[in-house]
Motif scaffolding. Structure first.
Motif, PDB file in Angstrom:
ATOM      1  N   PRO A   1      -9.109   4.061   0.928  1.00 15.71           N
ATOM      2  CA  PRO A   1     -10.548   4.035   0.271  1.00 15.71           C
ATOM      3  C   PRO A   1     -10.750   3.733  -1.202  1.00 15.71           C
ATOM      4  O   PRO A   1     -11.676   3.132  -1.726  1.00 15.71           O
ATOM      5  N   GLU A   2      -9.681   4.217  -1.947  1.00 12.14           N
ATOM      6  CA  GLU A   2      -9.612   3.865  -3.433  1.00 12.14           C
ATOM      7  C   GLU A   2      -9.145   2.621  -3.740  1.00 12.14           C
ATOM      8  O   GLU A   2      -9.061   2.067  -5.145  1.00 12.14           O
TER       9      GLU A   2
ATOM     10  N   LEU B   1       0.813  -1.211  -0.217  1.00 18.24           N
ATOM     11  CA  LEU B   1      -0.043   0.058   0.195  1.00 18.24           C
ATOM     12  C   LEU B   1       0.910   1.304   0.057  1.00 18.24           C
ATOM     13  O   LEU B   1       0.604   2.059  -0.723  1.00 18.24           O
ATOM     14  N   ALA B   2       1.885   1.187   0.750  1.00 21.10           N
ATOM     15  CA  ALA B   2       2.792   2.403   0.889  1.00 21.10           C
ATOM     16  C   ALA B   2       3.716   2.390  -0.699  1.00 21.10           C
ATOM     17  O   ALA B   2       3.947   3.672  -0.876  1.00 21.10           O
ATOM     18  N   LEU B   3       3.541   1.576  -1.211  1.00 22.30           N
ATOM     19  CA  LEU B   3       4.125   1.449  -2.650  1.00 22.30           C
ATOM     20  C   LEU B   3       3.310   2.173  -3.674  1.00 22.30           C
ATOM     21  O   LEU B   3       3.449   2.162  -4.898  1.00 22.30           O
ATOM     22  N   GLY B   4       2.081   2.279  -3.226  1.00 15.35           N
ATOM     23  CA  GLY B   4       0.960   2.878  -4.190  1.00 15.35           C
ATOM     24  C   GLY B   4      -0.007   1.835  -4.613  1.00 15.35           C
ATOM     25  O   GLY B   4      -0.700   2.357  -5.644  1.00 15.35           O
ATOM     26  N   LEU B   5       0.076   0.538  -4.474  1.00 16.01           N
ATOM     27  CA  LEU B   5      -0.464  -0.544  -5.077  1.00 16.01           C
ATOM     28  C   LEU B   5      -2.077  -0.340  -4.648  1.00 16.01           C
ATOM     29  O   LEU B   5      -2.255  -0.190  -3.116  1.00 16.01           O
ATOM     30  N   ARG B   6      -2.985  -0.518  -5.312  1.00 15.86           N
ATOM     31  CA  ARG B   6      -4.357  -0.052  -4.891  1.00 15.86           C
ATOM     32  C   ARG B   6      -5.355  -1.300  -5.259  1.00 15.86           C
ATOM     33  O   ARG B   6      -6.475  -0.939  -5.321  1.00 15.86           O
TER      34      ARG B   6
END
Ligand SMILES: *Cc1c(COP(=O)(O)O)cnc(C)c1O
Length: 228
Positions: free
Chosen positions: A78-79, A51-56
């Motif tokens: 939330p996204e 998540l910190a690396l931007g995976l969503r």
């Protein structure tokens, strides 16, 4: 950030490069290929790193496990889009519909009916993919290719379910490309645009055959922990 040096960051960068190179090699846009990080049985700190690396976009294969870890994470991010990729029992449909944004394992009429009932109650339904048992394996769930047209008609016309595409888990002992090609052909025949296929070991091949969503677990996070 120290995350940029984590094994997960390195793996993610390699996967993104492979996606870009493979897409370019077959004339596709890398942006059309979505990575679903399969988080089943992964320690929470690895999910936090992702998540910190931007995976969503994440996937889970058990409702119980997902209910234990994702509500708090979804509050913070939330996204995030959460995909259910494992067999879904009808008695878990309510919980699953409350948590997941996509259910990739629609594989039988009873489940379709249960999803439609839940949709009628809440007015909402996750996006759905039909799992196809392209290898016609006895022990594997999924709709057989020859039954797909009837099943899709039932889901889309009779129940008005939001079926967006198809998902496959190829037999372990066969070249996966045969199954990716068949899935792509079936999707085209039924005007479905989402193709969830390809895992850590075969996602390049899946991209060449048209995958829009690749599901990568161990190749991103490392080995899973605990029992299956
Ligand atoms: C576990 C799982 C994956 C990820 O498998 P890896 O080989 O770890 O990448 C993909 N799809 C489904 C349905 C899974 O259950």
């Amino acid at each position: 950030m120290s995350n940029s040096r984590s094994p997960l960051a390195t793996a993610l960068q390699q996967i993104r490069e492979t996606i870009a190179e493979t897409a370019a090699a077959c004339g596709r846009q890398a942006d059309d290929i979505h990575l679903t990080a399969i988080a089943k049985r992964q320690p929470l700190d690895r999910i936090e790193t992702a998540l910190a690396l931007g995976l969503r976009r994440f996937g889970e294969n058990q409702v119980q496990e997902a209910v234990g870890k994702w509500p708090a994470l979804l509050d913070r991010f939330p996204e995030t889009r959460l995909h259910m990729v494992g067999a879904l029992q009808t008695n878990k449909v309510r919980e699953a519909c409350g948590l997941f944004h996509v259910i990739e394992s629609l594989d039988r009429a009873k489940l379709a009916e249960a999803l439609a009932r839940e949709r009628d109650k809440t007015g909402a339904c996750p996006d759905l993919l039909v799992q196809v048992n392209t290898g016609e394996e006895e022990q594997k769930s999924g709709v057989r290719p020859r039954d797909l047209a009837t099943f899709l008609r039932q889901c889309r016309e009779d129940l008005a379910l939001p079926v967006k595409g198809l998902m496959v888990l190829p037999p372990a002992n066969q070249p996966p490309f045969l199954h990716f090609a068949l899935l792509a052909e079936l999707a085209a025949a039924h005007a479905l645009t989402t193709l969830s296929m390809g895992m850590s070991g075969d996602y390049e091949t899946a991209i060449r055959f048209g995958a829009t969503h690749i599901r990568i677990g161990s190749g991103l996070f490392g080995m899973r922990v605990g029992k299956t």
